[in-house]
Design a protein around this motif. Sequence first.
Motif, PDB file in Angstrom:
ATOM      1  N   SER A  86       3.914   5.975  -5.267  1.00 44.35           N
ATOM      2  CA  SER A  86       3.580   6.218  -6.818  1.00 44.35           C
ATOM      3  C   SER A  86       2.494   7.197  -7.313  1.00 44.35           C
ATOM      4  O   SER A  86       2.428   7.471  -8.383  1.00 44.35           O
ATOM      5  CB  SER A  86       3.402   4.808  -7.683  1.00 44.35           C
ATOM      6  N   GLY A  87       1.936   7.691  -6.316  1.00 39.00           N
ATOM      7  CA  GLY A  87       0.772   8.517  -6.497  1.00 39.00           C
ATOM      8  C   GLY A  87      -0.621   8.263  -6.103  1.00 39.00           C
ATOM      9  O   GLY A  87      -1.674   8.906  -6.628  1.00 39.00           O
ATOM     10  N   THR A 100      -2.058   9.297   4.555  1.00 37.65           N
ATOM     11  CA  THR A 100      -2.588   9.183   3.043  1.00 37.65           C
ATOM     12  C   THR A 100      -3.295  10.406   2.740  1.00 37.65           C
ATOM     13  O   THR A 100      -3.230  10.831   1.722  1.00 37.65           O
ATOM     14  CB  THR A 100      -3.208   7.872   2.694  1.00 37.65           C
ATOM     15  N   LEU A 101      -4.612  10.338   3.555  1.00 37.64           N
ATOM     16  CA  LEU A 101      -5.382  11.568   3.408  1.00 37.64           C
ATOM     17  C   LEU A 101      -4.757  13.059   3.433  1.00 37.64           C
ATOM     18  O   LEU A 101      -4.877  14.038   2.537  1.00 37.64           O
ATOM     19  CB  LEU A 101      -6.377  11.872   4.307  1.00 37.64           C
ATOM     20  N   MET A 102      -3.915  13.240   4.177  1.00 38.32           N
ATOM     21  CA  MET A 102      -3.134  14.508   4.349  1.00 38.32           C
ATOM     22  C   MET A 102      -2.313  14.561   2.696  1.00 38.32           C
ATOM     23  O   MET A 102      -1.997  15.672   2.513  1.00 38.32           O
ATOM     24  CB  MET A 102      -2.144  14.261   5.434  1.00 38.32           C
ATOM     25  N   LEU A 103      -1.494  13.470   2.522  1.00 39.02           N
ATOM     26  CA  LEU A 103      -0.800  13.597   1.239  1.00 39.02           C
ATOM     27  C   LEU A 103      -1.837  14.036   0.087  1.00 39.02           C
ATOM     28  O   LEU A 103      -1.098  14.555  -0.692  1.00 39.02           O
ATOM     29  CB  LEU A 103       0.019  12.306   0.974  1.00 39.02           C
ATOM     30  N   SER A 104      -2.812  13.259   0.178  1.00 41.63           N
ATOM     31  CA  SER A 104      -3.585  13.335  -1.016  1.00 41.63           C
ATOM     32  C   SER A 104      -4.046  15.086  -1.147  1.00 41.63           C
ATOM     33  O   SER A 104      -3.970  15.454  -2.183  1.00 41.63           O
ATOM     34  CB  SER A 104      -4.801  12.573  -0.806  1.00 41.63           C
ATOM     35  N   GLU A 105      -4.437  15.566   0.229  1.00 47.68           N
ATOM     36  CA  GLU A 105      -4.997  17.107   0.146  1.00 47.68           C
ATOM     37  C   GLU A 105      -3.727  17.858  -0.234  1.00 47.68           C
ATOM     38  O   GLU A 105      -3.883  18.738  -0.795  1.00 47.68           O
ATOM     39  CB  GLU A 105      -5.263  17.288   1.595  1.00 47.68           C
ATOM     40  N   HIS A 106      -2.366  17.611   0.280  1.00 43.36           N
ATOM     41  CA  HIS A 106      -1.300  18.434  -0.087  1.00 43.36           C
ATOM     42  C   HIS A 106      -1.084  18.219  -1.597  1.00 43.36           C
ATOM     43  O   HIS A 106      -0.709  19.314  -2.141  1.00 43.36           O
ATOM     44  CB  HIS A 106      -0.041  17.643   0.794  1.00 43.36           C
ATOM     45  N   TYR A 124       0.703  -1.236  -0.009  1.00 48.40           N
ATOM     46  CA  TYR A 124      -0.021   0.058  -0.023  1.00 48.40           C
ATOM     47  C   TYR A 124       0.923   1.389  -0.084  1.00 48.40           C
ATOM     48  O   TYR A 124       0.674   2.165  -0.624  1.00 48.40           O
ATOM     49  CB  TYR A 124      -0.907   0.120   1.231  1.00 48.40           C
ATOM     50  N   LEU A 125       1.898   1.181   0.904  1.00 52.26           N
ATOM     51  CA  LEU A 125       2.786   2.528   0.825  1.00 52.26           C
ATOM     52  C   LEU A 125       3.644   2.620  -0.320  1.00 52.26           C
ATOM     53  O   LEU A 125       3.918   3.797  -0.886  1.00 52.26           O
ATOM     54  CB  LEU A 125       3.992   2.062   2.082  1.00 52.26           C
TER      55      LEU A 125
END
Length: 334
Positions: A71-72, A97-103, A65-66
């Motif tokens: 890979s986006g 994951t949510l934080m990275l997605s929002e960023h 998963y990581l």
Amino acid sequence: MFRNREIQLLLLTLCCISLVASGIAAAALSTEAALIVFLTSVLLISCSLLFTAWRYREIERLSRYLKKISSGDYSLDVRDNDEGELSILKNDIYKVTLMLSEHSSHLQQDKVALTDAISDISHQLKTPLTSMMVMADLLSDPKLDESKRGEFTRNIRVQLERIEWLVSSLLKLSKIDAGTIRFKKEKVVVPNMIQKAVAPLVIPMDIKQQSLKITGDENVSFLGDLNWTVEALINILKNCVEHTDDGGIISISMSENTLFTEITIEDNGKGIPKEDLPYIFKRFYKGKNAREGSVGIGLAMAYSIITSQNGDIEVTSKKGKGTRFHIKFYKQVI
């Protein structure tokens, strides 16, 4: 799983314990007792290995998963509602994951905004630069009339001043948007601030024979940055002067209560069309009544300066009757 050194050591240790326990049982009790101990040890070792294998499968799933996150791919959801450290780890990974997605989404929006800003700036600079290039070519003609030469020179100077103002304004706006400007929190006496804001516009108002009325308590104040707020007021007053006919009236009133300090700037000019009102604070927006050569950045800067100081600005207008700007500086963040 068995390639891991810690699993090998665990299995070796359990087997040794099992053999030792079986030997002790055989010597102290009987062969049947030793067999029971041995079978029980085998079952316990098997259960331990099965549980360890399950945990390693879960860890391997999180590892995959990581890799997908790196890979986006943020679409997977590994949340569960079970108890335990592994479930807590899953939920923590999901939060990251949510934080990275929002960023990532914010970065994409910033890229689009930057592209639009560059496009707008290039559009604003293209017209004066083209005009200056044409006039520069005409000035190179030795047979050009002196009066025309002087006219073209003055026009080039005007265009250069316009470009300088545009670049300076955009730089200020960029600093405000980036949060690199630290607005002061000092006591600002509103009447003094208004006098400083009106000073640069006295001559344009005299030329148009406009009158200025200032009313309100002389002790009205708020906590903010004097110089930046003066710049915001200059842009608003400049807008009023430009859109008010000769002989018009511009009024400024000020008041203060326990919640906020209010400044109202009003003119009796042309007014702003209803369809333009929602967009007048948008950068580079030019309404139907915008004057020739307007860039559409003054009110956007005023809005950014005021809202960055715990303030708010609203506008009401009636076509043909005038425009009113309501500015409020709140005493506390609610």
